[in-house]
Design an enzyme around this catalytic site. Structure first.
Site, PDB file in Angstrom:
ATOM      1  N   ASN A  10      10.368  54.650  81.078  1.00  0.00           N
ATOM      2  CA  ASN A  10       9.669  55.922  81.284  1.00  0.00           C
ATOM      3  C   ASN A  10       9.856  56.322  82.747  1.00  0.00           C
ATOM      4  OD1 ASN A  10       7.841  58.003  81.626  1.00  0.00           O
ATOM      5  ND2 ASN A  10       6.017  56.706  81.422  1.00  0.00           N
ATOM      6  N   LYS A  12       9.004  59.041  84.182  1.00  0.00           N
ATOM      7  CA  LYS A  12       7.960  59.918  84.717  1.00  0.00           C
ATOM      8  C   LYS A  12       8.607  61.102  85.460  1.00  0.00           C
ATOM      9  CE  LYS A  12       4.988  55.911  84.778  1.00  0.00           C
ATOM     10  NZ  LYS A  12       3.789  55.274  85.287  1.00  0.00           N
ATOM     11  N   HIS A  97       0.483  59.496  77.130  1.00  0.00           N
ATOM     12  CA  HIS A  97       0.494  58.595  78.287  1.00  0.00           C
ATOM     13  C   HIS A  97      -0.786  58.829  79.097  1.00  0.00           C
ATOM     14  CE1 HIS A  97       1.527  56.757  82.093  1.00  0.00           C
ATOM     15  NE2 HIS A  97       2.466  56.090  81.448  1.00  0.00           N
ATOM     16  N   GLU A  99      -1.326  59.111  82.113  1.00  0.00           N
ATOM     17  CA  GLU A  99      -1.203  60.113  83.178  1.00  0.00           C
ATOM     18  C   GLU A  99      -1.353  61.523  82.608  1.00  0.00           C
ATOM     19  OE1 GLU A  99       2.487  58.618  84.725  1.00  0.00           O
ATOM     20  OE2 GLU A  99       1.441  56.837  85.453  1.00  0.00           O
ATOM     21  N   GLU A 166      -1.085  50.278  77.154  1.00  0.00           N
ATOM     22  CA  GLU A 166      -0.911  50.310  78.605  1.00  0.00           C
ATOM     23  C   GLU A 166      -2.277  50.375  79.279  1.00  0.00           C
ATOM     24  OE1 GLU A 166       3.225  51.983  79.786  1.00  0.00           O
ATOM     25  OE2 GLU A 166       1.877  53.671  79.472  1.00  0.00           O
ATOM     26  N   GLY A 172       1.561  50.872  87.513  1.00  0.00           N
ATOM     27  CA  GLY A 172       1.982  51.142  88.883  1.00  0.00           C
ATOM     28  C   GLY A 172       1.218  50.373  89.942  1.00  0.00           C
ATOM     29  N   SER A 212       3.171  47.637  84.866  1.00  0.00           N
ATOM     30  CA  SER A 212       3.715  46.682  85.840  1.00  0.00           C
ATOM     31  C   SER A 212       4.604  45.602  85.222  1.00  0.00           C
ATOM     32  CB  SER A 212       2.581  46.048  86.662  1.00  0.00           C
ATOM     33  OG  SER A 212       1.941  47.050  87.448  1.00  0.00           O
TER      34      SER A 212
HETATM   35  P1  PGA Z   1       4.743  50.949  85.518  1.00  0.00           P
HETATM   36  O1  PGA Z   1       4.409  52.155  84.525  1.00  0.00           O
HETATM   37  O2  PGA Z   1       5.760  50.078  84.818  1.00  0.00           O
HETATM   38  O3  PGA Z   1       5.320  51.623  86.737  1.00  0.00           O
HETATM   39  O4  PGA Z   1       3.482  50.222  85.784  1.00  0.00           O
HETATM   40  C1  PGA Z   1       4.329  51.943  83.131  1.00  0.00           C
HETATM   41  C2  PGA Z   1       4.043  53.248  82.433  1.00  0.00           C
HETATM   42  O5  PGA Z   1       3.234  54.041  82.934  1.00  0.00           O
HETATM   43  O6  PGA Z   1       4.625  53.524  81.358  1.00  0.00           O
END
Ligand code: PGA
Length: 250
Positions: A10, A12, A97, A99, A166, A172, A212
């Protein structure tokens, strides 16, 4: 039928034209041995989806998008429909997601409408769920995720949909849940998916872990029961790290 592991990147809101070289490198490194073990897809920003088609097909990596509108077309400035993504060459789309749930106030009902749109257009939705730190600390993680599954999955979805667990606090941050917590949540999610979809579909839906995931922890996380792959953010931006994660299945 055993579930085929899926490693999804992903990107983003990252990626310019020059980043297409990373997708080409992923395709080049996705050899026959790994192809037999796991499916790989990359979800770049919508600006790159159409351009990545040829590159991903050459490497037989799958292509996904990061969001879609519930409707097929119309007066919705700035939005992109599932039909458009399908037409551009995508086969997957991430919906719900955390976010987007946070930045765009997406509710479970909206996420469900987007997942329904994806299925209508012939895309496989990757439906994201996960608790915040406060919810975990309050002992509510299972309840929150159970309710998100109930509210975000279309009741008539096929067993080919993908669910991504998640934990918001792991995205992140470099933090990950304990392997025992991952095992507990994924087993619980599988039960809740079956309760929602019925017909044995709970056994066929792939449940990804995200938050992560790095080359250093991929093997142990992917080895947990009921973890059928990974949704990778930051570490999916370079072919080197993404393929090192996928190598957990080699
Ligand atoms: P990350 O994000 O691997 O940077 O923690 C995962 C995600 O939001 O899909």
């Amino acid at each position: 039928m055993p579930r085929r592991p899926l490693v999804a990147g992903n990107w983003k809101m990252n990626g310019l034209l020059a980043s297409l070289a990373e997708i080409a490198a992923m395709g080049a490194a996705y050899d026959d041995v790994l192809k037999e073990k796991a499916e790989l897809i990359v979800c770049p920003p919508a600006t790159l989806v159409g351009l990545a088609v040829e590159l991903t097909a050459r490497g037989a990596i799958g292509l996904g998008a990061q969001d879609c509108h519930p409707l097929a077309s119309g007066a919705h400035t700035g939005d992109i429909s599932a039909e458009m993504l399908k037409n551009a060459g995508a086969s997957y789309v991430i919906v719900g997601h955390s976010e987007r749930r946070a930045d765009h106030a997406e509710t479970d009902a909206i996420v469900q409408a987007k997942a329904t749109a994806a299925l209508r257009a012939g895309l496989t939705p990757i439906i994201c769920v996960g608790e915040t730190r406060a919810e975990r600390e309050a002992g509510d993680a299972l309840g929150v995720v159970g309710a998100q599954i109930e509210g975000s999955l279309p009741a008539d979805a096929p067993g080919t949909i993908v669910v991504a667990y998640e934990p918001v606090w792991a995205i992140g941050t470099g933090l990950t849940p304990t392997l025992a917590d991952v095992a507990q949540m994924h087993a619980f999610a599988r039960e809740r998916i079956e309760a929602r979809l019925g017909g044995g579909k709970g056994a066929t839906v792939r449940i990804l872990y995200g938050g992560s995931v790095k080359p250093a922890n991929a093997r142990e996380l992917m080895g947990v029961g009921n973890v059928d792959g990974a949704l990778v953010g930051g570490a999916s931006l370079t072919a080197k790290d993404f393929m090192a994660i996928a190598d957990a299945y080699r």
